[in-house]
Design a protein around this motif. Structure first.
Motif, PDB file in Angstrom:
ATOM      1  N   LEU A  52      -3.249   4.057   0.546  1.00  0.00           N
ATOM      2  CA  LEU A  52      -2.461   4.584   1.662  1.00  0.00           C
ATOM      3  C   LEU A  52      -0.985   4.708   1.283  1.00  0.00           C
ATOM      4  CD1 LEU A  52      -2.279   5.446   4.665  1.00  0.00           C
ATOM      5  CD2 LEU A  52      -1.901   3.031   5.199  1.00  0.00           C
ATOM      6  N   ALA A  53      -0.462   3.696   0.609  1.00  0.00           N
ATOM      7  CA  ALA A  53       0.948   3.719   0.203  1.00  0.00           C
ATOM      8  C   ALA A  53       1.238   4.870  -0.757  1.00  0.00           C
ATOM      9  CB  ALA A  53       1.325   2.387  -0.442  1.00  0.00           C
ATOM     10  N   ILE A  54       0.368   5.061  -1.734  1.00  0.00           N
ATOM     11  CA  ILE A  54       0.571   6.138  -2.711  1.00  0.00           C
ATOM     12  C   ILE A  54       0.437   7.505  -2.047  1.00  0.00           C
ATOM     13  CG2 ILE A  54      -0.390   7.231  -4.775  1.00  0.00           C
ATOM     14  CD1 ILE A  54      -1.079   4.353  -5.740  1.00  0.00           C
ATOM     15  N   LEU A  73      10.650   4.067   6.582  1.00  0.00           N
ATOM     16  CA  LEU A  73       9.894   3.474   7.689  1.00  0.00           C
ATOM     17  C   LEU A  73       8.420   3.307   7.322  1.00  0.00           C
ATOM     18  CD1 LEU A  73      11.445   5.439  10.679  1.00  0.00           C
ATOM     19  CD2 LEU A  73      11.915   3.091   9.986  1.00  0.00           C
ATOM     20  N   PHE A  74       7.890   4.286   6.629  1.00  0.00           N
ATOM     21  CA  PHE A  74       6.502   4.202   6.160  1.00  0.00           C
ATOM     22  C   PHE A  74       6.334   3.030   5.204  1.00  0.00           C
ATOM     23  CE2 PHE A  74       3.299   5.359   2.958  1.00  0.00           C
ATOM     24  CZ  PHE A  74       2.185   5.442   3.782  1.00  0.00           C
ATOM     25  N   ASN A  75       7.289   2.861   4.287  1.00  0.00           N
ATOM     26  CA  ASN A  75       7.228   1.751   3.342  1.00  0.00           C
ATOM     27  C   ASN A  75       7.310   0.399   4.048  1.00  0.00           C
ATOM     28  OD1 ASN A  75       6.892   3.349   1.069  1.00  0.00           O
ATOM     29  ND2 ASN A  75       9.100   3.568   0.759  1.00  0.00           N
ATOM     30  N   LEU A  76       8.112   0.310   5.106  1.00  0.00           N
ATOM     31  CA  LEU A  76       8.165  -0.921   5.901  1.00  0.00           C
ATOM     32  C   LEU A  76       6.842  -1.187   6.600  1.00  0.00           C
ATOM     33  CD1 LEU A  76      11.726  -0.843   7.516  1.00  0.00           C
ATOM     34  CD2 LEU A  76      10.836  -2.475   5.842  1.00  0.00           C
ATOM     35  N   ALA A  77       6.191  -0.136   7.074  1.00  0.00           N
ATOM     36  CA  ALA A  77       4.878  -0.290   7.712  1.00  0.00           C
ATOM     37  C   ALA A  77       3.843  -0.784   6.702  1.00  0.00           C
ATOM     38  CB  ALA A  77       4.433   1.033   8.333  1.00  0.00           C
ATOM     39  N   ILE A  78       3.876  -0.262   5.494  1.00  0.00           N
ATOM     40  CA  ILE A  78       2.963  -0.726   4.442  1.00  0.00           C
ATOM     41  C   ILE A  78       3.239  -2.195   4.115  1.00  0.00           C
ATOM     42  CG2 ILE A  78       2.341  -0.467   2.002  1.00  0.00           C
ATOM     43  CD1 ILE A  78       1.120   1.691   3.773  1.00  0.00           C
ATOM     44  N   ILE A  83       1.703  -7.940   4.471  1.00  0.00           N
ATOM     45  CA  ILE A  83       1.990  -9.294   4.950  1.00  0.00           C
ATOM     46  C   ILE A  83       0.909  -9.748   5.928  1.00  0.00           C
ATOM     47  CG2 ILE A  83       3.594 -10.664   6.354  1.00  0.00           C
ATOM     48  CD1 ILE A  83       5.861  -8.991   5.022  1.00  0.00           C
ATOM     49  N   TYR A  84       0.502  -8.861   6.825  1.00  0.00           N
ATOM     50  CA  TYR A  84      -0.567  -9.150   7.787  1.00  0.00           C
ATOM     51  C   TYR A  84      -1.864  -9.516   7.061  1.00  0.00           C
ATOM     52  CZ  TYR A  84      -4.155  -7.988  11.316  1.00  0.00           C
ATOM     53  OH  TYR A  84      -5.237  -8.002  12.148  1.00  0.00           O
ATOM     54  N   GLY A  85      -2.224  -8.733   6.055  1.00  0.00           N
ATOM     55  CA  GLY A  85      -3.441  -8.992   5.301  1.00  0.00           C
ATOM     56  C   GLY A  85      -3.366 -10.281   4.503  1.00  0.00           C
TER      57      GLY A  85
END
Length: 107
Positions: A52-54, A73-78, A83-85
């Motif tokens: 997803l990140a790539i 913002l996308f990178n922060l979401a990733i 961190i959640y995982g």
């Protein structure tokens, strides 16, 4: 919707640190504990986050101005998903990532 899976308590306790590391380097649990179903689950989730990140980075990188502004913002979401995982892995939980966690690449 995220789904919680159940694994053996011994497998979880023995491999939870390796499983948390899977969100940085997804292949570590596969090399260090190849028979761990818990490790494979989190390695799969880590690999999905990496894909997803790539893909998201490439797509947003091609969109002029708006894509470039959305990329941080996308990178922060990733990062938040990683961190959640990792937190779930370390605390012994096996919760799939929202929306795409059901995809199984590593079996």
């Amino acid at each position: 919707m995220s789904e919680k899976r159940v694994f053996e308590a011994e497998d979880i306790e023995k491999n939870k640190v390796l499983s948390a590391v899977a969100y940085l380097l997804f292949f570590i649990p596969l090399l260090a504990a190849p028979d761990s179903k818990y490790g494979k689950f989190h390695a799969n989730q880590g690999l999905l986050n990496l894909i997803l990140a790539i893909a998201g980075g490439i797509i947003l990188g091609f969109i002029p101005i708006i894509g470039w502004m959305l990329l941080p913002l996308f990178n922060l979401a990733i990062l938040a998903l990683d961190i959640y995982g990792a937190y779930n892995a370390y605390t012994g939980k096996a919760i799939e990532m929202p929306l795409y966690g059901h995809i199984e690449i590593i079996k």
